[in-house]
Design a protein around this motif. Structure first.
Motif, short mmCIF file in Angstrom:
data_model
loop_
_atom_site.label_atom_id
_atom_site.label_comp_id
_atom_site.label_asym_id
_atom_site.label_seq_id
_atom_site.Cartn_x
_atom_site.Cartn_y
_atom_site.Cartn_z
N THR A 77 -4.61 5.74 5.93
CA THR A 77 -5.94 6.00 4.97
C THR A 77 -6.45 4.64 4.81
O THR A 77 -7.51 4.36 4.76
CB THR A 77 -5.62 6.99 3.84
N VAL A 78 -5.48 3.90 4.05
CA VAL A 78 -5.82 2.69 3.45
C VAL A 78 -6.64 1.86 4.67
O VAL A 78 -7.45 1.21 4.53
CB VAL A 78 -4.97 1.79 2.59
N SER A 117 0.84 -1.22 0.13
CA SER A 117 -0.02 -0.02 0.09
C SER A 117 0.70 1.40 -0.11
O SER A 117 0.40 2.38 -0.28
CB SER A 117 -0.88 -0.02 1.14
N ARG A 150 -8.82 -6.00 7.09
CA ARG A 150 -10.26 -6.15 7.34
C ARG A 150 -10.64 -6.91 8.56
O ARG A 150 -11.42 -6.61 9.44
CB ARG A 150 -10.88 -6.72 6.04
N ASP A 196 -12.23 -0.85 11.91
CA ASP A 196 -12.70 0.24 12.88
C ASP A 196 -11.80 0.56 14.24
O ASP A 196 -12.20 1.47 14.88
CB ASP A 196 -14.03 -0.58 13.66
N GLU A 246 -7.71 2.64 7.55
CA GLU A 246 -8.88 3.02 8.13
C GLU A 246 -10.30 2.77 7.38
O GLU A 246 -11.35 2.80 7.62
CB GLU A 246 -8.84 4.64 8.29
N ARG A 247 -9.89 2.33 5.85
CA ARG A 247 -11.11 1.74 4.98
C ARG A 247 -11.70 0.58 5.45
O ARG A 247 -12.69 0.34 5.27
CB ARG A 247 -10.92 1.91 3.58
N TYR A 248 -10.66 -0.05 5.96
CA TYR A 248 -11.02 -1.56 6.48
C TYR A 248 -11.33 -1.77 7.87
O TYR A 248 -11.89 -2.96 8.12
CB TYR A 248 -9.74 -2.43 5.98
N ARG A 267 -4.77 -6.85 2.55
CA ARG A 267 -6.03 -6.26 2.84
C ARG A 267 -6.87 -7.47 3.77
O ARG A 267 -7.82 -6.84 4.24
CB ARG A 267 -6.70 -6.28 1.45
#
Length: 387
Positions: A167-168, A132, A151, A174, A170-172, A147
């Motif tokens: 940032t990456v 990433s 997750r 909590d 934080e997309r996956y 990834r």
């Protein structure tokens, strides 16, 4: 606290990630904590030992020693070994008190997550090198594994090395994600500078008067591209000299390149030096040149910046995300122009701000602080009797 650390790379390995985990464990022990590390076994190493107060356990290997770590077969054997690690750790934890888990490798993240759920332990994760980092990462098994980790297998607190990776993640997840730097051994660098004589070291390296000294520090291996440093020197005026610190299979190739390019009298191959002497050489230089094809978090770059030395480096790993006035990033073809156009001011001593910014002390504060916050949240409220 008693912390359990899971890492594929660890002491006595000297790679950046192994160094970071080892130094964190040393500092945690110095601060009064108990630390047990689980890491793969390698030929010639003890299966269990205690070094500097750190308990190190190496129950079994995860791949043959000769197999590249990211080869397809190695990934398969490492995944299988991670299952064995999980089973082994379940057995090991059955009668032991542990206060927290720290996972720092792609194939230990799921193990740490599963153990944290089973034993109700706080988990702090760290993401080091990652695909990433690339602006547009191409699909690969490593990227897929990463990834999936983001997750499903991160702790409540996740540390990483760049805002882009943050940032990456934080997309996956909590969880709380934060950027945390740390690579430098603050005491070792401070001690090296306090005992070094910059002028004498330059004289020892054959640098006179207004001559400029460039230094390359690293393994002499194709991936590090030491020949590139010689090629850069050949395009610079005669007042520039180059000292090469390190050894490896490319040494003969480097020496041959110096002869063929007509700069043999301006290149000195010093071989491998003790760390303190390598630091003194970086401090004595006008600039560090790092022409690597691939790096993750190159320690030598941050050592040079902390030693007030300018750095010219290719855009590898984390480097393009770092903002620093003495850090110059460009392709190898641009190095001669960048070096010629940059006003390089020689400076003795330390850049204390940079040293603290990238110190292992700061890194350790971040990790231990995360565990302490977890314990405060988990502590039950004591009952009180009203008068």
């Amino acid at each position: 606290m008693h912390l359990l650390v899971l890492s594929e790379a660890f002491y006595p390995e000297t790679s950046g990630g192994a160094h970071v985990r080892w130094r964190f464990c040393q500092l945690a022990v110095e601060r009064g904590h108990d630390v047990t590390v689980f890491t793969p076994h390698e030929a010639g190493l003890a299966k269990s030992e205690t070094v500097d107060g750190v308990e190190i356990r190496r129950p079994f290997p995860v791949k043959p020693d000769s197999m590249p770590i990211y080869s397809t077969l190695a990934v398969v054997t490492r995944i299988a070994a991670s299952v064995l690690f999980f089973i082994y750790l379940c057995w090991w934890l059955r009668d032991r008190d542990v206060d927290g888990l720290h996972s720092a490798s792609h194939l230990t993240h799921w193990v740490g997550k599963a153990l944290s759920v089973l034993y109700d332990l706080p988990l702090v994760s760290f993401i080091g090198y990652t695909p990433s980092v690339d602006a547009d990462p191409s699909f690969s098994p490593q990227l897929l594994l990463e990834r999936m980790n983001f997750r499903f297998f991160m702790g409540k607190t996740v540390f990483c090395q760049t805002p882009g990776v943050k940032t990456v993640i934080e997309r996956y997840t909590d969880g709380t994600v934060a950027v945390l730097h740390g690579i430098l051994n603050q005491k070792r660098i401070t001690d090296a500078v306090s005992t070094a004589d910059r002028d004498q070291r330059r004289a020892d390296l054959g640098v006179d008067g207004n001559e400029k000294l460039l230094v390359y520090v690293g393994r002499l291996a194709p991936i590090k591209n030491p020949v590139g440093a010689v090629e850069v020197l050949s395009e610079l005026p005669s007042e520039y000299k180059l000292s090469i610190v390190g050894d490896g299979d490319e040494r003969e190739t480097v020496e041959q390149a110096a002869r063929e390019l007509g700069v043999e009298n301006r290149v000195q191959v010093c071989g491998t030096l003790p760390h303190e002497e390598a630091l003194a050489t970086i401090s004595a230089a006008d600039a560090l040149v790092l022409p690597s094809h691939t790096e993750s978090y190159p320690t030598v770059v941050f050592e040079a910046l902390a030693l007030n030395t300018a750095v010219f480096v290719t855009p590898v790993g984390i480097i393009p995300t770092i903002d620093h006035p003495r850090l110059h990033v460009g392709s190898l073809d641009e190095f001669p122009r960048l070096i010629s156009e940059t006003t390089i001011e020689s400076a003795d001593g330390l850049d204390t701000e940079t040293l603290e910014r990238f110190s292992m002390e700061r890194y350790t504060d971040g990790l231990l602080g995360a565990f302490e916050r977890c314990h405060k949240v988990q502590q039950p409220v004591e009952e009180t009797t009203l008068p």
